[in-house]
Design an enzyme around this catalytic site. Structure first.
Site, mmCIF file in Angstrom:
data_model
loop_
_atom_site.group_PDB
_atom_site.id
_atom_site.type_symbol
_atom_site.label_atom_id
_atom_site.label_comp_id
_atom_site.label_asym_id
_atom_site.label_seq_id
_atom_site.Cartn_x
_atom_site.Cartn_y
_atom_site.Cartn_z
ATOM 1 N N ASP A 202 0.793 -1.217 0.030
ATOM 2 C CA ASP A 202 -0.041 0.165 -0.024
ATOM 3 C C ASP A 202 0.788 1.315 -0.060
ATOM 4 O OD1 ASP A 202 -3.028 1.123 0.474
ATOM 5 O OD2 ASP A 202 -1.781 1.864 2.082
ATOM 6 N N GLU A 244 0.971 -0.412 -5.058
ATOM 7 C CA GLU A 244 0.008 0.330 -5.131
ATOM 8 C C GLU A 244 0.732 1.798 -5.270
ATOM 9 O OE1 GLU A 244 -3.624 2.925 -3.284
ATOM 10 O OE2 GLU A 244 -1.748 2.338 -2.129
HETATM 11 C C1 NOJ Z 1 -4.632 2.916 -0.288
HETATM 12 C C2 NOJ Z 1 -5.697 2.342 -0.097
HETATM 13 O O1 NOJ Z 1 -6.268 1.597 -1.094
HETATM 14 C C3 NOJ Z 1 -6.835 3.091 0.717
HETATM 15 O O2 NOJ Z 1 -7.877 2.485 0.962
HETATM 16 C C4 NOJ Z 1 -6.214 3.640 2.245
HETATM 17 O O3 NOJ Z 1 -7.199 4.521 2.708
HETATM 18 C C5 NOJ Z 1 -4.967 4.476 1.591
HETATM 19 N N1 NOJ Z 1 -4.039 3.505 0.832
HETATM 20 C C6 NOJ Z 1 -4.199 4.646 2.981
HETATM 21 O O4 NOJ Z 1 -3.561 3.271 3.619
#
Ligand code: NOJ
Length: 533
Positions: A202, A244
């Site tokens: 993430d 991500e």
């Molecule tokens: C990306 C995640 O997909 C999202 O749901 C989250 O709020 C943020 N990162 C922070 O971790």
């Protein structure tokens, strides 16, 4: 030259929110024991790998992306043994499992933060980023800009400001602190030792902060991420590392390194352009972004998606395009969030099956590893009256029974959708299992058809000229199977398509239609065709 190919190149992924899928113990929350009973359903879709969203102990202020213990399981979702049972049960069905890991930040409830704020001399103080003023790193944008006024929040107990790129309940970890590296590598080993198949990492662009920069994509960040990749290569070969990073394609390139950083990066910018092309009846946004997408190192891969658990992000479009997308797809203010649109796939397409089929077929024709979001396999709706992104995270609709067959509880973690046309009493898995024309049946058909064609899974893409802006055509080719000509009418009116030189069979026509050589293929409005000689 044949490129080294790993399992994830040809796979289809499925994004699973454990809390939302099936509640086995009647507490109103989905759990691992419940999800185990639904693995046959997931397998039946034709997917290969499940991405499990955060399942860690957490106050759930950001639905688990605020972790309070990196090596545990949230009690609402089960125990570590339940997790292992889920992993074994998935593996027994030939399904791989990757999990979310949130390295950038934790929860304010994490014992590290609690210790750090309570005592300036605690060894944990340095795990976070502190300042006496909220002025540092002012070139950094605010991501959750509807809610957070600043990336700094003053903590009364600590007597200082702490840095956070997301909610103020999610303090960023300090990657200038070597102990944070050690902790994180320990966490990764813990899950890898249990046998998971990889991580969806993430928010990776934000690990480091440096004055005078926007604190994204910094060289130091890549040094750490390469360290993570080395750990996988040396100790856990065959596992996958997925980034991500919501960035432009050229800014994503460094995340692949020289094939020594991430195996896979989400391709964020293509996603809104698929919707844009469909609404405008114009293929150019798709052609433009793919032309802007640089080649990636051998062995690496893009990951594509239509929807996920977040708002449909419009960060990677121009301000004018964003405004237009909001007007077209989120006419009501409640449908908007931050720089995006908080709606599910089917409502975005006005519940129009033609658009659904055209968009899904297009998405499944593009290079990259596709991910499906739970619930979209039956065309679930959303609830725009719920706050944040929760409207797209409602309980899975299994049947017309109480709580959509999701839970026996009196109250579920979020209400089930009970209004037409997405009402669980009419829109659910049980109903769709008995309908050969259901979205569920079409999802299975599309995936099976794609997976049976090596060219669609991993072939090279060549554009095919058409003189109609609404008619998109390209060919996918590989040495491992026949070429597939992908042809789409992105408009709401019938069009003459291209004229094949040989007879071609349409893999997407379930009745097995053949178009004769020399005659233009008639394209119905919003239609998709996968043509083989
Ligand atoms: C990306 C995640 O997909 C999202 O749901 C989250 O709020 C943020 N990162 C922070 O971790």
């Amino acid at each position: 030259m044949t490129e080294p190919k790993a399992w994830f190149h040809d796979a289809v992924f499925f994004e699973l929110n454990i809390r939302a899928y099936r509640d086995s113990d009647g507490d109103g929350n989905g759990d691992f024991r419940g999800a185990i009973t639904k693995l046959d359903h997931i397998k039946s879709l034709g997917v290969d790998c499940i991405w499990v969203q955060p399942m860690y102990p957490s106050p759930l202020r950001d639905d688990g992306y605020d972790i309070a213990d990196y090596t545990g399981i949230h009690p609402d979702f089960g125990t570590l043994d339940d997790f292992k049972a889920f992993l074994d049960a998935a593996h027994a069905r030939g399904l791989r499992v990757v999990i979310d890991v949130v390295m950038n930040h934790c929860s304010i409830d994490h014992p590290w933060f609690q210790a750090a704020r309570a005592d300036r001399n605690s060894p944990y103080r340095d795990y976070f980023v502190w300042s006496d003023t909220p002025d540092k790193y002012s070139e950094s944008r605010i991501i959750f800009l509807d809610v957070e006024p600043s990336n700094w929040t003053y903590d009364e107990v600590a007597g200082q400001y702490f840095w956070h790129r997301f909610y103020s309940s999610q303090p960023d970890l300090n990657y200038d602190c070597p102990a944070v590296h050690d902790e994180m590598l320990r966490v990764l080993r813990f899950w890898l030792d249990l046998g998971i198949d990889g991580f969806r990492a993430d928010a990776v662009p934000y690990l480091y902060e440096r004055e005078g920069t926007n604190c994204e994509n910094l060289p130091e960040t890549h040094v750490f991420l390469k360290k993570v990749r080395r750990l996988l290569d040396e100790e856990y070969p065959g596992r996958v590392l997925i980034a991500e990073a919501n960035q432009w394609p050229e800014d994503l390139l460094p995340y692949f390194g020289d094939g020594d950083e991430f195996h896979v990066c989400f391709h964020f910018p293509i996603m809104p352009r698929l919707y844009m092309a469909l609404k405008r009846g114009d293929k150019m946004p798709i052609i433009d972004i793919l032309s802007r997408t640089p080649p990636i190192p051998p062995g690496t891969q893009w990951m594509t998606f239509l929807r996920n658990h977040d708002e449909l992000t419009l960060e990677m479009v121009t301000p004018e395009e964003r405004q237009w997308m909001w007007e077209q797809y989120a006419p009501e203010p409640r449908m908007r969030l931050n720089l995006g649109i908080r709606r599910r796939l089917m409502p975005l397409l006005d519940n129009d099956r033609r658009r659904w089929l055209a968009l899904n077929a297009l998405f499944l024709s593009l290079p990259g590893t596709p991910i499906l979001y739970y619930g979209d396999e039956i065309g679930m709706g959303d609830d725009i009256w719920l706050p944040d992104r929760h409207g797209c995270r409602t309980p899975m609709q299994w049947s017309a029974d109480k709580n959509a067959g999701f839970s026996a509880a009196e109250r579920t973690y979020l209400p089930v959708i009970d209004e037409p046309p997405y009402d669980y009493r009419t829109l659910n898995v049980a109903v769709q299992e008995n309908d050969p024309d259901s979205i569920l049946a079409l999802t299975r058909f599309l995936l099976a058809t794609r997976q049976a064609q090596p060219a669609l899974r991993s072939g090279a893409l060549e554009w095919v000229e058409t003189d109609d802006a609404a008619v998109l055509a390209f060919q996918r080719t590989t040495e491992d199977g026949p070429p597939v000509l992908c042809l789409f009418n992105l408009s709401d009116s019938p069009r003459p398509g291209i004229t094949p030189l040989t007879d071609v069979r349409d893999l997407l026509a379930r009745e097995g239609r053949v178009y004769p050589a020399g005659q233009p293929i008639p394209l119905a409005s919003f239609s998709a065709h996968w043509l083989v000689a």
